[in-house]
Write an enzyme that holds these catalytic residues in place. Structure first.
Site, PDB file in Angstrom:
ATOM      1  NE  ARG A 341      -2.871   0.860   3.441  1.00 42.00           N
ATOM      2  CZ  ARG A 341      -3.914   0.842   4.247  1.00 42.00           C
ATOM      3  NH1 ARG A 341      -5.058   1.000   3.898  1.00 42.00           N
ATOM      4  NH2 ARG A 341      -3.484   0.493   5.766  1.00 42.00           N
ATOM      5  CD  GLU A 432      -8.993   4.144   2.086  1.00 45.44           C
ATOM      6  OE1 GLU A 432      -9.070   3.514   3.241  1.00 45.44           O
ATOM      7  OE2 GLU A 432      -8.109   4.482   1.682  1.00 45.44           O
ATOM      8  CG  ASP A 460      -9.701   5.760   6.244  1.00 49.91           C
ATOM      9  OD1 ASP A 460      -9.604   7.271   6.764  1.00 49.91           O
ATOM     10  OD2 ASP A 460      -8.537   5.036   6.129  1.00 49.91           O
ATOM     11  CG  ASP A 631      -5.484   1.950  10.762  1.00 47.87           C
ATOM     12  OD1 ASP A 631      -6.521   2.446  11.140  1.00 47.87           O
ATOM     13  OD2 ASP A 631      -5.243   0.928   9.878  1.00 47.87           O
TER      14      ASP A 631
END
Length: 725
Positions: A341, A432, A460, A631
């Site tokens: 990512r 997202e 998100d 996160d």
């Protein structure tokens, strides 16, 4: 922090990054590509100069649309039809493209056709990166014994040494799994006293009878000899299971059939992460991630760790081999197939400057990480990741199809600049952001010859839902958001549109993270909903979590589910655009305070580790001391939720400040045993992490898309004494 820079054309490159590229990365790339330093940096500069204005224009478009939406909500009561018409008028909703199917070629089976658990791990941490990659195969016995899927009652406590009572329950569970997944023609695997291979079939001796598999095709091979196998290799729903046999083993010696373990193919794929689970604010921290990725691609990444007073060197697992039923040696991939990512379009990084300005981090990632992957793309490494010559980049936080098109252009330019084969860099599209969800078909179409992955990310996506409609009204309580109309539509539309655009058998459709790494019993009870929903992969927080979640892909044939869902359609755009606004805000003071306590404690617990320690993903205890994987996505939803309640007077600024200070003391107590921890409550005014957490809330309504990265980066750079150039 003083920064020494190397000038290459108009690029001013931090010497830490420059030295890594020159001394470690380019020498490897040169072995497989016609590339040298001068050409690489000249091409790098050209791409940066030509694509930076386009990147800036896309971000300006985000701001322009958000300003119009804020203004509309301030002047109009929300009503679905009017809202939808308005979003169409301003170009937020795109005209839907004609039907099409993706055309991505050279995709590994692990992504195209095999369904299974997916790990996400910060690539800055070599130990975690290796553990996740090696989690392709997991011991079911270990995963069951060490976690709560097996209750610790009736004498089955874990304890310090081996508990045979608990061990018996583990074995019972595993044998039940075998009975359900690989049933015998007669009797149970629990009663088998010997396994052999007879004329290409499994023979399972039970008393004076011999049973075989009901589905003989599930046996694909063995290790050892046919009359005394050490491993029996089975396959179901595309996933392998290994019955490991050793009558001299601690466990095997007491098992009727000598079975010492049941090994499951677990984390079929792993996302190595440079984004949400990573704190990387400068060249020093970016290079840590880049170096680990290069080591993974070369196959020589290693990490030493201390365990029980001994030094253990962790490396990548080799492939597995077995003898098939025709007597030929076959190979099973020994490691997860890795995706990487990269960073999205928003952030810049001081690792490279052009004209005194930081370059966009997403452009930097795209021009560096494929070069680090060249040895794998060209098939010249020993421990291969892709066997089809592909690199899989997951691209996060894109808003609408124009931003996907820009990512496609960026990948194409990167291939040309580095000298890689065309379309060797594939794209995972993270669904997202609301503008992507609403225009998902168009987004996939823009990358129809590179798409290998789409997924939903609740945290998100909810953060963006709140931020986009920040001025519309107060949102429901955070725990109620998943029960709202939009969320069901979001999850189902993602799968439905993915299937309609041809992802079945060609690309992954994913679902989000299980956030409680110590509570795998609850995960085992509930996460089967992801393959049932048609997801070919879903995120898990640990290798043991991957092993447990793998069971679900034996219980559910995702291919069959997707084929069925393909005929059923999916929710309308109207449902997706139904805002999760509270019908009233008459919550009690106690309910509002509890919401604030939960959000503020979680924000502070995460931010203090991110800013002070550079830890981008960790198990953070919540207000009830339950460890949750946190996160930046979890941070985004919590900070945006409080910002929304502040904007509509549900809570007051003074109430939030009081809560932050009280929760800071709770977080300090939770981290009291950590010698590296710096208490926030010792000095609220000067504590960088505490004030960054507060900024995330009080500036949340005006931060771009409600993202947390700009404020977090600013705080960590300040803590590191970074003065810029």
């Amino acid at each position: 922090m003083p920064t020494t820079r190397i000038q290459k054309g108009s690029l001013a490159i931090d010497k830490i990054l420059y030295d890594f590229i020159e001394n470690e990365a380019l020498p490897v790339a040169k072995t497989v590509l016609d590339i040298d330093s001068d050409r690489y940096w000249a091409n790098f500069e050209k791409v940066v100069l030509e694509l930076t204005p386009k990147n800036k224009a896309l971000l300006a478009k985000r701001d322009e649309l958000q300003a119009k939406i804020d203004d509309w909500h301030k002047n109009n009561a929300y009503e679905l039809s009017a809202y939808k018409n308005f979003l169409t008028d301003i170009g937020y909703l795109e005209p839907v493209v004609a039907d099409f199917k993706i055309e991505t070629a050279n995709v590994d089976d692990e992504i195209a056709t095999i369904s299974g658990a997916q790990l996400v791990v910060p690539v800055r941490n070599a130990r975690y990166a290796l553990n996740a990659t090696n989690a392709r195969w997991g011991s079911l016995y270990d995963a069951l014994y060490g976690f709560d899927v097996i209750p610790e009652d009736n004498g089955a406590e874990k304890g310090k040494g081996y508990n045979p009572v608990r061990g018996a329950k583990v074995i019972e569970f595993a044998k039940n799994f075998l009975d359900e997944t690989y049933p015998l023609t007669d009797g149970s695997h629990a009663d088998v006293t010997a396994y052999t291979i007879d004329n290409g079939k499994l023979s399972a001796k039970i008393g004076d009878k011999v049973a075989s598999l009901k589905d003989s095709g599930q046996l694909i091979g063995f290790n050892g000899t046919a009359d005394n196998p050490t491993e029996i290799i089975l396959k179901n729903n595309g996933l392998h299971t290994i019955i490991a046999i050793d009558r001299t083993h601690l466990i095997g010696k007491d098992d009727k059939a000598g079975v010492k373990d049941v090994i499951l193919e677990a984390a079929v794929t792993t996302i190595q992460d440079l984004e949400d689970s990573v704190a990387a604010v400068d060249a020093e921290e970016k290079v840590e991630g880049y170096r680990n990725w290069l080591g993974l691609m070369k196959g020589d990444l290693s990490e030493n760790l201390e365990k029980n007073g001994k030094t253990i060197t962790r490396t990548l697992n080799a492939d597995r081999t077995y003898t098939d039923l025709n007597g030929n040696t076959q190979t099973l991939h020994g490691r997860s197939v890795m995706l990487l990512r990269n960073v999205g379009h928003l952030m810049t990084n001081p690792a490279i400057l052009v004209g005194g300005e930081e370059i966009f981090e997403g452009i930097m990632d795209a021009l560096i990480t494929p070069m680090l992957t060249a040895i794998d793309i060209m098939g010249k490494n020993t421990l291969k990741n892709s066997r089809t010559g592909s690199m899989y980049i997951v691209k996060p936080k894109m808003h609408g199809s124009d931003e996907v098109a820009f990512a496609v252009e960026l990948f194409e330019r990167a291939e040309q600049a580095i000298g890689l084969p065309a379309k060797s860099v594939k794209m995972g599209i993270m669904d997202e952001e609301k503008r992507t969800s609403a225009n998902l078909k168009n987004c996939i179409q823009k990358a129809k010859d590179r798409t290998i992955f789409i997924n939903t990310g609740f945290m998100d996506r909810t953060g963006d839902e709140i931020h986009t409609a920040m001025q519309a009204g107060a949102f429901v309580r955070k725990g109620e958001i998943k029960g709202q109309t939009w969320f069901n539509a979001y999850e189902k539309r993602n799968v439905g549109i993915g299937l309609a655009t041809g992802l079945l058998g060609k690309a992954q459709i994913g679902k989000g993270m299980w956030p409680k790494p110590d509570e795998l019993a609850e995960m085992y009870r509930t996460k089967i909903e992801h393959p049932t929903a048609g997801a070919s992969c879903a995120w898990v927080p640990s290798p043991n979590g991957a092993t447990i979640h793998a069971i679900h892909y034996h219980q559910v044939s995702v291919k069959d589910r997707q084929s069925k869902l393909l005929t059923e359609g999916y929710p309308s755009l109207d449902e997706l655009l139904t805002l999760p606004l509270a019908t009233d805000t008459n919550w009690t003071d106690e309910e509002k305070q509890k919401e604030l306590d939960n959000n503020c404690q979680g924000i502070l617990g995460y931010v203090v580790r991110w800013v002070d320690l550079g830890v981008g993903c960790s198990k953070v205890p919540d207000i009830n001391n339950v460890g949750l994987m946190e996160d930046r996505a979890t941070l985004r939803i919590s900070s945006q939720h409080i910002a929304n309640w502040l904007a509509h007077g549900v809570v007051s600024e003074s109430q939030v400040w009081d809560t932050l200070k009280r929760m800071a003391k709770v977080v300090d107590e939770q981290n009291a045993s950590d010698p590296a921890y710096r208490p926030m409550s010792a000095d609220f005014e000067s504590n960088i992490a505490f004030n960054a957490a507060a900024d995330l809330i009080f500036k949340g309504a005006t931060e771009p898309s409600g993202y947390t990265e700009p404020l977090l980066h600013k705080a960590r750079l300040k803590l590191k004494g970074y003065q810029g150039d």
